[in-house]
Scaffold this motif. Structure first.
Motif, mmCIF file in Angstrom:
data_model
loop_
_atom_site.group_PDB
_atom_site.id
_atom_site.type_symbol
_atom_site.label_atom_id
_atom_site.label_comp_id
_atom_site.label_asym_id
_atom_site.label_seq_id
_atom_site.Cartn_x
_atom_site.Cartn_y
_atom_site.Cartn_z
ATOM 1 N N GLU A 1 -19.213 27.023 -4.229
ATOM 2 C CA GLU A 1 -19.986 27.236 -5.455
ATOM 3 C C GLU A 1 -19.004 27.224 -6.622
ATOM 4 O OE1 GLU A 1 -23.969 29.499 -4.020
ATOM 5 O OE2 GLU A 1 -22.215 30.803 -4.252
ATOM 6 N N LEU A 2 -19.200 26.314 -7.545
ATOM 7 C CA LEU A 2 -18.276 26.114 -8.651
ATOM 8 C C LEU A 2 -18.190 27.336 -9.555
ATOM 9 C CD1 LEU A 2 -19.418 22.516 -9.683
ATOM 10 C CD2 LEU A 2 -17.448 23.125 -8.242
ATOM 11 N N ARG A 3 -17.087 27.422 -10.285
ATOM 12 C CA ARG A 3 -16.978 28.501 -11.284
ATOM 13 C C ARG A 3 -18.195 28.454 -12.218
ATOM 14 N NH1 ARG A 3 -11.979 28.038 -15.072
ATOM 15 N NH2 ARG A 3 -10.825 27.718 -13.124
ATOM 16 N N GLY A 4 -18.713 29.639 -12.531
ATOM 17 C CA GLY A 4 -19.899 29.712 -13.378
ATOM 18 C C GLY A 4 -21.205 29.615 -12.616
ATOM 19 N N HIS A 5 -21.146 29.403 -11.296
ATOM 20 C CA HIS A 5 -22.337 29.171 -10.487
ATOM 21 C C HIS A 5 -22.343 30.087 -9.261
ATOM 22 C CE1 HIS A 5 -21.508 25.404 -12.647
ATOM 23 N NE2 HIS A 5 -22.782 25.109 -12.541
ATOM 24 N N GLY A 6 -23.536 30.242 -8.679
ATOM 25 C CA GLY A 6 -23.660 30.978 -7.427
ATOM 26 C C GLY A 6 -23.053 32.368 -7.506
ATOM 27 N N LYS A 7 -22.260 32.724 -6.493
ATOM 28 C CA LYS A 7 -21.593 34.023 -6.461
ATOM 29 C C LYS A 7 -20.138 33.934 -6.909
ATOM 30 C CE LYS A 7 -24.347 36.112 -2.704
ATOM 31 N NZ LYS A 7 -24.241 36.825 -1.409
ATOM 32 N N THR A 8 -19.721 32.760 -7.325
ATOM 33 C CA THR A 8 -18.345 32.556 -7.783
ATOM 34 C C THR A 8 -18.159 33.158 -9.175
ATOM 35 O OG1 THR A 8 -17.997 30.595 -6.417
ATOM 36 C CG2 THR A 8 -16.668 30.735 -8.396
ATOM 37 N N ASP A 9 -16.893 33.462 -9.510
ATOM 38 C CA ASP A 9 -16.576 34.030 -10.827
ATOM 39 C C ASP A 9 -17.154 33.191 -11.968
ATOM 40 O OD1 ASP A 9 -15.168 36.100 -9.687
ATOM 41 O OD2 ASP A 9 -13.182 35.270 -10.125
ATOM 42 N N LYS A 10 -17.493 33.879 -13.050
ATOM 43 C CA LYS A 10 -18.047 33.231 -14.230
ATOM 44 C C LYS A 10 -17.265 33.694 -15.473
ATOM 45 C CE LYS A 10 -22.522 33.224 -11.954
ATOM 46 N NZ LYS A 10 -21.935 33.716 -10.685
ATOM 47 N N PRO A 11 -16.083 33.118 -15.696
ATOM 48 C CA PRO A 11 -15.260 33.554 -16.829
ATOM 49 C C PRO A 11 -15.988 33.395 -18.164
ATOM 50 C CG PRO A 11 -14.441 31.485 -15.895
ATOM 51 C CD PRO A 11 -15.452 32.015 -14.944
ATOM 52 N N TYR B 1 -24.004 32.183 -21.699
ATOM 53 C CA TYR B 1 -22.734 31.576 -22.095
ATOM 54 C C TYR B 1 -22.279 30.544 -21.083
ATOM 55 C CZ TYR B 1 -20.320 34.647 -18.716
ATOM 56 O OH TYR B 1 -19.907 35.270 -17.566
ATOM 57 N N ALA B 2 -22.611 30.777 -19.793
ATOM 58 C CA ALA B 2 -22.204 29.832 -18.750
ATOM 59 C C ALA B 2 -22.943 28.509 -18.897
ATOM 60 C CB ALA B 2 -22.457 30.434 -17.370
ATOM 61 N N TRP B 3 -24.235 28.560 -19.224
ATOM 62 C CA TRP B 3 -24.984 27.321 -19.446
ATOM 63 C C TRP B 3 -24.272 26.455 -20.488
ATOM 64 C CZ3 TRP B 3 -29.787 25.223 -17.832
ATOM 65 C CH2 TRP B 3 -30.489 25.979 -16.886
ATOM 66 N N GLY B 4 -23.945 27.059 -21.623
ATOM 67 C CA GLY B 4 -23.285 26.298 -22.681
ATOM 68 C C GLY B 4 -21.923 25.794 -22.267
ATOM 69 N N ALA B 5 -21.125 26.660 -21.639
ATOM 70 C CA ALA B 5 -19.764 26.284 -21.253
ATOM 71 C C ALA B 5 -19.761 25.169 -20.207
ATOM 72 C CB ALA B 5 -19.015 27.505 -20.729
ATOM 73 N N ILE B 6 -20.702 25.219 -19.276
ATOM 74 C CA ILE B 6 -20.774 24.210 -18.216
ATOM 75 C C ILE B 6 -21.047 22.826 -18.803
ATOM 76 C CG2 ILE B 6 -22.176 23.404 -16.262
ATOM 77 C CD1 ILE B 6 -22.545 26.501 -15.623
ATOM 78 N N PHE B 7 -22.049 22.731 -19.677
ATOM 79 C CA PHE B 7 -22.400 21.425 -20.235
ATOM 80 C C PHE B 7 -21.427 20.969 -21.314
ATOM 81 C CE2 PHE B 7 -26.464 22.516 -18.235
ATOM 82 C CZ PHE B 7 -26.737 21.318 -17.595
ATOM 83 N N ASN B 8 -20.948 21.899 -22.128
ATOM 84 C CA ASN B 8 -19.947 21.520 -23.131
ATOM 85 C C ASN B 8 -18.646 21.088 -22.476
ATOM 86 O OD1 ASN B 8 -21.071 21.874 -25.861
ATOM 87 N ND2 ASN B 8 -21.384 23.995 -25.234
#
Length: 333
Positions: A115-125, A247-254
C-alpha cells in the motif's frame, strides 16, 4: 487546462456516461453546498473498517523502509513462486487487487501487494512527499528490504508510472511489466486537472480542501463507483477513499501532475503487456499506442478489453480472471 475546454470535455463525458475513469459519474447540477449538506447522512458508520470488507487469505505485514515510511503490505501464494508485485492506483489500496491477487497465487506466484504512502494502512506524511520519485523509492526500498532479486511489476494507473520508473532506474531488477490503465505523462490531462482544480462552479477540486475541510462525500461516492458485482468490494473501495485525509488527496494528485517519462521509456528492456479498457477516458487509446511506440527497446503487447473503463481489473470477477491470465502469460512459469 482552460475552463471552457474542461467544461466541454466533462460535458461530453457526462452525456456519454463515461466519466468513470475511476468509476466516476458527477452530477453537474449538484453544488458543493448540496454535497456538504448530504455528507452527514451519507458518511459511513464506524462499525466495520474498510479492510474487513474484503475476504482474502493473504497475510498482512508492515515494514520500516529506508525512506522513512512504515509500509503495510499483503502477501499470498507459495513462497518459492515467482515474485509478482501489484502496485495500485491513486486513492486505492489492497482492495484494488483483492480479486486478482488470489487468482495469481492459485497459479503459483508469490504475490506482494504494497500500500503506497498516503494509502491504506501505510504512513501518510503531512507534506508534499508524494512525487513519483518518492513512490518509486519506497517500492525499490521495499524490494530491497525483502531481499528480492528479480521481480515482475504490475501497475494500475499511478502504479504504472511507478512500475515504469523502477524499470528505468533498475532495469536488471525487473523481469517483466504489466501496465493497466497506463500512463507515461500527466500534462493537461482533463480528468486529473478537474480532480485537482474543479470546474469553477459545482466542484472546486480537491486542492480546495488540502488545508482543511472534508472532501464532499457525494464526490467520493461517485469517484469510487464501480460496476463490480461484489457489493463488499464496492463498499471497501468507497470506505477506504472516504477515510483518506484531505491533504493526502491533494498531495497524491499534485505529486503526479506534470510527470513526463517520454524520453526515458527507451531504457526499459523488460517485456511489457499494456492492458487497456476501451472506455478509459483518463489515459485514452492514442496514449496507449504512443506508450507502446516509446517502449522501443522492449517487447510490448497491447491488449484491449472491450467495455472496461480505467479500472479494468475491477470491472467484474470475470475480467479479473482475464487480467490474471494476461499477467501470468507475461510473467511465465
Amino acid at each position: 487546462m482552460k475552463e471552457r475546454l474542461l467544461k466541454k470535455v466533462l460535458a461530453a463525458l457526462l452525456v456519454a456516461g463515461l466519466l468513470t475513469g475511476y468509476g466516476l459519474f458527477i452530477d453537474p447540477t449538484v453544488s458543493v453546498a448540496d454535497e456538504a449538506a448530504a455528507d452527514e447522512s451519507n458518511t459511513p458508520s464506524d462499525e466495520k473498517p474498510w479492510y474487513e470488507y474484503v475476504n482474502v487469505d493473504w497475510k498482512e505485514s508492515s515494514i520500516e523502509l529506508s525512506t522513512g515510511i512504515n509500509l503495510t503490505y499483503l502477501t499470498i501464494g507459495p513462497k518459492k513462486g515467482k515474485a509478482v508485485i501489484l502496485i495500485h492506483g491513486a486513492t486505492d489500496s489492497r482492495v484494488s487487487w483483492s480479486q486478482v491477487a488470489p487468482k495469481l497465487a492459485a497459479k503459483g506466484y508469490r504475490v506482494y501487494v504494497p500500500e503506497l504512502r498516503g494509502h491504506g494502512k501505510t504512513d501518510k506524511p503531512e507534506d508534499d512527499a508524494y512525487t513519483l520519485d518518492e513512490h518509486a523509492s519506497d517500492i525499490k526500498a521495499f524490494i530491497k528490504a525483502l531481499g528480492l532479486k528479480k521481480v515482475n511489476l504490475v501497475g494500475h494507473s499511478l502504479g504504472t508510472f511507478i512500475s515504469e520508473k523502477i524499470a528505468i532506474d533498475k532495469p536488471k531488477l525487473v523481469s517483466s511489466l504489466t501496465l493497466i490503465g497506463a500512463g507515461y505523462k500527466v500534462k493537461s490531462n482533463a480528468v486529473i486537472d478537474w480532480v485537482l482544480n474543479g470546474d469553477g462552479e459545482s466542484f472546486p477540486g480537491v486542492n480546495a480542501f488540502v488545508n482543511g475541510g472534508e472532501i464532499p462525500d457525494t464526490f467520493i461516492r461517485e469517484w469510487t463507483a464501480t460496476v463490480n458485482e461484489n457489493a463488499d468490494f464496492a463498499e471497501a473501495t468507497y470506505r477506504h477513499a472516504k477515510g483518506l485525509p484531505s491533504y493526502a488527496w491533494g498531495a497524491i494528485f499534485n505529486g503526479l501532475n506534470g510527470t513526463d517519462l517520454s524520453s526515458k521509456l527507451k531504457k526499459i528492456k523488460a517485456p511489457v503487456t499494456i492492458i487497456w479498457g476501451t472506455e478509459d477516458i483518463v489515459f485514452p487509446e492514442n496514449e496507449q499506442k504512443q506508450l507502446k511506440k516509446l517502449l522501443k527497446n522492449a517487447k510490448t503487447k497491447l491488449v484491449k478489453i472491450k467495455g472496461a473503463d480505467h479500472n479494468t481489473h475491477w470491472a467484474s470477477n470475470e475480467i479479473a480472471e482475464k487480467v490474471a491470465g494476461l499477467i501470468a502469460s507475461r510473467v511465465g512459469k
